[in-house]
Scaffold this motif. Structure first.
Motif, PDB file in Angstrom:
ATOM      1  N   GLY A 286       6.388  -1.800  11.226  1.00 52.92           N
ATOM      2  CA  GLY A 286       5.292  -1.057  11.834  1.00 52.92           C
ATOM      3  C   GLY A 286       5.747  -0.260  13.047  1.00 52.92           C
ATOM      4  N   ALA A 287       4.980   0.813  13.325  1.00 50.28           N
ATOM      5  CA  ALA A 287       5.305   1.658  14.473  1.00 50.28           C
ATOM      6  C   ALA A 287       4.030   2.218  15.096  1.00 50.28           C
ATOM      7  N   GLY A 288       2.883   1.553  14.848  1.00 49.14           N
ATOM      8  CA  GLY A 288       1.612   1.983  15.427  1.00 49.14           C
ATOM      9  C   GLY A 288       1.431   1.390  16.823  1.00 49.14           C
ATOM     10  N   GLY A 289       0.166   1.310  17.250  1.00 53.11           N
ATOM     11  CA  GLY A 289      -0.120   0.842  18.613  1.00 53.11           C
ATOM     12  C   GLY A 289       0.381  -0.563  18.896  1.00 53.11           C
ATOM     13  N   ALA A 290       0.143  -1.487  17.959  1.00 54.94           N
ATOM     14  CA  ALA A 290       0.572  -2.874  18.183  1.00 54.94           C
ATOM     15  C   ALA A 290       2.097  -2.961  18.229  1.00 54.94           C
ATOM     16  N   ALA A 291       2.763  -2.237  17.318  1.00 58.53           N
ATOM     17  CA  ALA A 291       4.227  -2.257  17.279  1.00 58.53           C
ATOM     18  C   ALA A 291       4.817  -1.666  18.553  1.00 58.53           C
TER      19      ALA A 291
ATOM     20  N   VAL B  81      11.145  -0.983  11.239  1.00 59.45           N
ATOM     21  CA  VAL B  81      11.029  -0.722   9.804  1.00 59.45           C
ATOM     22  C   VAL B  81       9.631  -0.171   9.560  1.00 59.45           C
ATOM     23  N   ASN B  82       9.543   1.110   9.185  1.00 58.54           N
ATOM     24  CA  ASN B  82       8.208   1.708   9.049  1.00 58.54           C
ATOM     25  C   ASN B  82       8.127   2.659   7.865  1.00 58.54           C
ATOM     26  N   ARG B  83       6.940   2.692   7.270  1.00 60.48           N
ATOM     27  CA  ARG B  83       6.699   3.541   6.098  1.00 60.48           C
ATOM     28  C   ARG B  83       6.867   5.018   6.454  1.00 60.48           C
ATOM     29  N   SER B  84       6.176   5.457   7.502  1.00 68.94           N
ATOM     30  CA  SER B  84       6.316   6.868   7.879  1.00 68.94           C
ATOM     31  C   SER B  84       7.513   7.019   8.808  1.00 68.94           C
ATOM     32  N   GLN B  85       8.401   7.932   8.421  1.00 66.36           N
ATOM     33  CA  GLN B  85       9.631   8.094   9.199  1.00 66.36           C
ATOM     34  C   GLN B  85       9.333   8.641  10.593  1.00 66.36           C
TER      35      GLN B  85
ATOM     36  N   GLY C 201      -2.382  -7.044   5.199  1.00 61.63           N
ATOM     37  CA  GLY C 201      -2.895  -8.423   5.163  1.00 61.63           C
ATOM     38  C   GLY C 201      -4.210  -8.584   5.909  1.00 61.63           C
ATOM     39  N   MET C 202      -4.621  -7.504   6.570  1.00 62.00           N
ATOM     40  CA  MET C 202      -5.863  -7.591   7.363  1.00 62.00           C
ATOM     41  C   MET C 202      -7.089  -7.495   6.443  1.00 62.00           C
ATOM     42  N   HIS C 203      -8.123  -8.233   6.764  1.00 61.74           N
ATOM     43  CA  HIS C 203      -9.399  -8.169   6.069  1.00 61.74           C
ATOM     44  C   HIS C 203      -9.864  -6.718   5.948  1.00 61.74           C
TER      45      HIS C 203
ATOM     46  N   ASP D 118       3.205 -12.720  12.952  1.00 65.20           N
ATOM     47  CA  ASP D 118       2.266 -11.763  12.357  1.00 65.20           C
ATOM     48  C   ASP D 118       1.224 -11.390  13.404  1.00 65.20           C
ATOM     49  N   VAL D 119       0.832 -10.102  13.432  1.00 65.18           N
ATOM     50  CA  VAL D 119      -0.210  -9.691  14.382  1.00 65.18           C
ATOM     51  C   VAL D 119      -1.603  -9.868  13.805  1.00 65.18           C
ATOM     52  N   ILE D 120      -1.696 -10.106  12.502  1.00 68.26           N
ATOM     53  CA  ILE D 120      -3.014 -10.125  11.856  1.00 68.26           C
ATOM     54  C   ILE D 120      -3.840 -11.326  12.341  1.00 68.26           C
TER      55      ILE D 120
ATOM     56  N   ASP E 244       1.128 -16.962  14.472  1.00 69.29           N
ATOM     57  CA  ASP E 244       0.068 -16.119  13.908  1.00 69.29           C
ATOM     58  C   ASP E 244      -0.502 -15.158  14.954  1.00 69.29           C
ATOM     59  N   GLY E 245      -1.357 -14.241  14.481  1.00 69.05           N
ATOM     60  CA  GLY E 245      -1.898 -13.211  15.363  1.00 69.05           C
ATOM     61  C   GLY E 245      -2.878 -13.741  16.395  1.00 69.05           C
ATOM     62  N   ILE E 246      -3.436 -14.922  16.144  1.00 69.56           N
ATOM     63  CA  ILE E 246      -4.402 -15.463  17.122  1.00 69.56           C
ATOM     64  C   ILE E 246      -3.698 -15.765  18.446  1.00 69.56           C
TER      65      ILE E 246
HETATM   66  P1  NDP Z   1      -2.036   1.511  13.744  1.00 68.94           P
HETATM   67  O1  NDP Z   1      -2.973   2.204  12.818  1.00 68.94           O
HETATM   68  O2  NDP Z   1      -1.684   2.163  15.041  1.00 68.94           O
HETATM   69  O3  NDP Z   1      -0.641   1.243  12.956  1.00 68.94           O
HETATM   70  C1  NDP Z   1      -0.620   0.677  11.676  1.00 68.94           C
HETATM   71  C2  NDP Z   1       0.816   0.415  11.238  1.00 68.94           C
HETATM   72  O4  NDP Z   1       0.765  -0.267   9.975  1.00 68.94           O
HETATM   73  C3  NDP Z   1       1.632   1.669  11.023  1.00 68.94           C
HETATM   74  O5  NDP Z   1       2.981   1.415  11.347  1.00 68.94           O
HETATM   75  C4  NDP Z   1       1.482   1.906   9.517  1.00 68.94           C
HETATM   76  O6  NDP Z   1       2.562   2.622   8.967  1.00 68.94           O
HETATM   77  C5  NDP Z   1       1.515   0.482   9.013  1.00 68.94           C
HETATM   78  N1  NDP Z   1       0.899   0.322   7.710  1.00 68.94           N
HETATM   79  C6  NDP Z   1      -0.432   0.255   7.424  1.00 68.94           C
HETATM   80  N2  NDP Z   1      -0.617   0.081   6.104  1.00 68.94           N
HETATM   81  C7  NDP Z   1       0.613   0.043   5.535  1.00 68.94           C
HETATM   82  C8  NDP Z   1       1.080  -0.127   4.212  1.00 68.94           C
HETATM   83  N3  NDP Z   1       0.237  -0.282   3.185  1.00 68.94           N
HETATM   84  N4  NDP Z   1       2.425  -0.144   3.984  1.00 68.94           N
HETATM   85  C9  NDP Z   1       3.284  -0.002   5.021  1.00 68.94           C
HETATM   86  N5  NDP Z   1       2.902   0.172   6.316  1.00 68.94           N
HETATM   87  C10 NDP Z   1       1.581   0.180   6.563  1.00 68.94           C
HETATM   88  O7  NDP Z   1      -2.648   0.075  13.963  1.00 68.94           O
HETATM   89  P2  NDP Z   1      -2.357  -0.927  15.180  1.00 68.94           P
HETATM   90  O8  NDP Z   1      -0.901  -0.916  15.467  1.00 68.94           O
HETATM   91  O9  NDP Z   1      -3.308  -0.655  16.278  1.00 68.94           O
HETATM   92  O10 NDP Z   1      -2.777  -2.314  14.543  1.00 68.94           O
HETATM   93  C11 NDP Z   1      -1.983  -2.933  13.542  1.00 68.94           C
HETATM   94  C12 NDP Z   1      -2.527  -4.322  13.286  1.00 68.94           C
HETATM   95  O11 NDP Z   1      -2.331  -5.107  14.456  1.00 68.94           O
HETATM   96  C13 NDP Z   1      -4.037  -4.359  12.988  1.00 68.94           C
HETATM   97  O12 NDP Z   1      -4.245  -5.248  11.912  1.00 68.94           O
HETATM   98  C14 NDP Z   1      -4.635  -4.931  14.259  1.00 68.94           C
HETATM   99  O13 NDP Z   1      -5.801  -5.662  14.008  1.00 68.94           O
HETATM  100  C15 NDP Z   1      -3.514  -5.844  14.725  1.00 68.94           C
HETATM  101  N6  NDP Z   1      -3.546  -6.119  16.154  1.00 68.94           N
HETATM  102  C16 NDP Z   1      -3.533  -7.434  16.540  1.00 68.94           C
HETATM  103  C17 NDP Z   1      -3.544  -7.759  17.873  1.00 68.94           C
HETATM  104  C18 NDP Z   1      -3.540  -9.205  18.272  1.00 68.94           C
HETATM  105  O14 NDP Z   1      -3.807  -9.488  19.440  1.00 68.94           O
HETATM  106  N7  NDP Z   1      -3.217 -10.098  17.379  1.00 68.94           N
HETATM  107  C19 NDP Z   1      -3.591  -6.730  18.933  1.00 68.94           C
HETATM  108  C20 NDP Z   1      -3.548  -5.380  18.413  1.00 68.94           C
HETATM  109  C21 NDP Z   1      -3.544  -5.104  17.069  1.00 68.94           C
HETATM  110  P3  NDP Z   1       2.592   4.239   8.975  1.00 68.94           P
HETATM  111  O15 NDP Z   1       3.098   4.640  10.317  1.00 68.94           O
HETATM  112  O16 NDP Z   1       3.541   4.551   7.882  1.00 68.94           O
HETATM  113  O17 NDP Z   1       1.188   4.701   8.696  1.00 68.94           O
END
Ligand code: NDP
Length: 284
Positions: free
Chosen positions: A131-136, A154-158, A201-203, A225-227, A248-250
């Motif tokens: 992952g490379a979104g906000g949590a990552a 390791v992320n889907r979108s380069q 894996g998220m609901h 896991d962050v989920i 776990d994410g909790i």
């Molecule tokens: P973002 O939308 O910013 O990022 C999502 C990431 O997941 C991206 O890297 C995206 O890849 C990847 N992704 C999503 N679906 C797929 C897939 N099918 N195959 C491969 N990669 C995938 O979300 P956040 O980073 O904000 O949140 C991510 C998770 O973290 C959420 O489930 C959120 O609930 C959880 N979270 C948990 C926290 C905790 O305290 N436990 C705190 C914050 C978040 P790509 O770039 O290629 O789109």
């Protein structure tokens, strides 16, 4: 006569949508458990109202507030300064009033780090992060600042993966590398910590599985896991079956709450009270 005190200290969260944000439940449970005269309220704030909402928070004398989607970046221009990791990642999820100034922090990564440090110190360790979104971003920066030697993003979108690896290389002393995610990923033997920071894996898509070769998960590894919903993801179960240490994410969610409440109130609250509140909500 008993002294009367009807004035509460205020905290809360600004986001939209706001109804599904469970932080309020665990923070208020902690306030109540510790007899703190504090309140935490979820506010639904649209992007066009963010500036006014922050002005309102200041006028009402809030001790601080959480900032959730979509305001984590946009809130920065309305604040008076940033903490170290929030400045590196340019995202804020927790604002703290210090000497009348509202300072942006990021407790997502700090919450993760606190969980991780409960089982392993990341200093000198090799981390694989999906992952490379906000949590990552939050986790990567915090783990890098804590001294991880190497982080493989390791992320889907380069584009997003490379951007995060570049940020880590430019702003921290870790050695970060972007790894393309094509099919099942083989976790290298020398990985110490493996983190799912994607939303897989998220609901409601609870049966989705991380594309990873499960045979490459070794018992000496820590798998996190962050989920949160549900906490017992396929990754958690598969890694447990292979004898890995799992987080776990909790734990991350609870710890970011503990850190936020400490920032605001100065009190170290009992994480157990927060955890059981969240487990009641999401537990399976
Ligand atoms: P973002 O939308 O910013 O990022 C999502 C990431 O997941 C991206 O890297 C995206 O890849 C990847 N992704 C999503 N679906 C797929 C897939 N099918 N195959 C491969 N990669 C995938 O979300 P956040 O980073 O904000 O949140 C991510 C998770 O973290 C959420 O489930 C959120 O609930 C959880 N979270 C948990 C926290 C905790 O305290 N436990 C705190 C914050 C978040 P790509 O770039 O290629 O789109």
């Amino acid at each position: 006569m008993k002294e009367l005190e009807f004035l509460k200290q205020l905290t809360g969260s600004l986001s939209i949508p706001a109804g599904g944000n469970p932080t309020v439940a665990m923070v208020e449970a902690a306030y109540e458990h510790h007899g703190l005269p504090w309140r935490y309220i979820n506010f639904e704030v649209s992007p066009e109202n963010l500036a006014d909402a922050v002005r309102g928070v200041r006028a009402l004398g809030f001790a601080g507030f959480n900032c959730s989607l979509p305001h984590k970046v946009a809130v920065i221009e309305h604040l008076d300064g940033l903490g170290e990791s929030a400045a590196v990642m340019q995202a804020v999820n927790c604002v703290v009033r210090r000497d009348g100034r509202y300072i942006g922090e990021n407790t997502d990564g700090k919450g993760f780090l606190k969980s991780l440090k409960g089982v392993v110190d990341p200093a000198g360790k090799n981390v694989v992060m999906f992952g490379a979104g906000g949590a990552a971003r939050a986790i990567g920066v915090e783990v890098a600042l804590a001294g991880a030697t190497r982080i493989s993003v390791v992320n889907r979108s380069q584009a997003r993966g490379q951007e995060l690896a570049n940020l880590l290389n430019e702003k921290t002393s870790t050695d970060a590398v972007y790894v393309a995610w094509d099919g099942e990923y083989d976790v290298p033997d020398d990985a110490d910590v493996v983190v799912n920071a994607t939303s897989i894996g998220m609901h409601p898509d609870v049966d989705a599985r991380l594309p990873v070769n499960l045979d490459t998960l070794k018992s000496g590894m820590v798998i996190a896991d962050v989920i949160v919903s549900p906490p017992n993801t396929h990754l958690m179960k598969d890694a447990s079956d292979r004898g890995c240490t799992v987080l776990d994410g909790i734990g991350m969610l609870v710890n970011q709450g503990v850190i936020g409440v400490k920032y605001w109130t100065g009190v170290d609250v009992d994480p157990g009270v927060m955890r059981s509140t969240i487990e009641d909500i999401f537990g399976d």
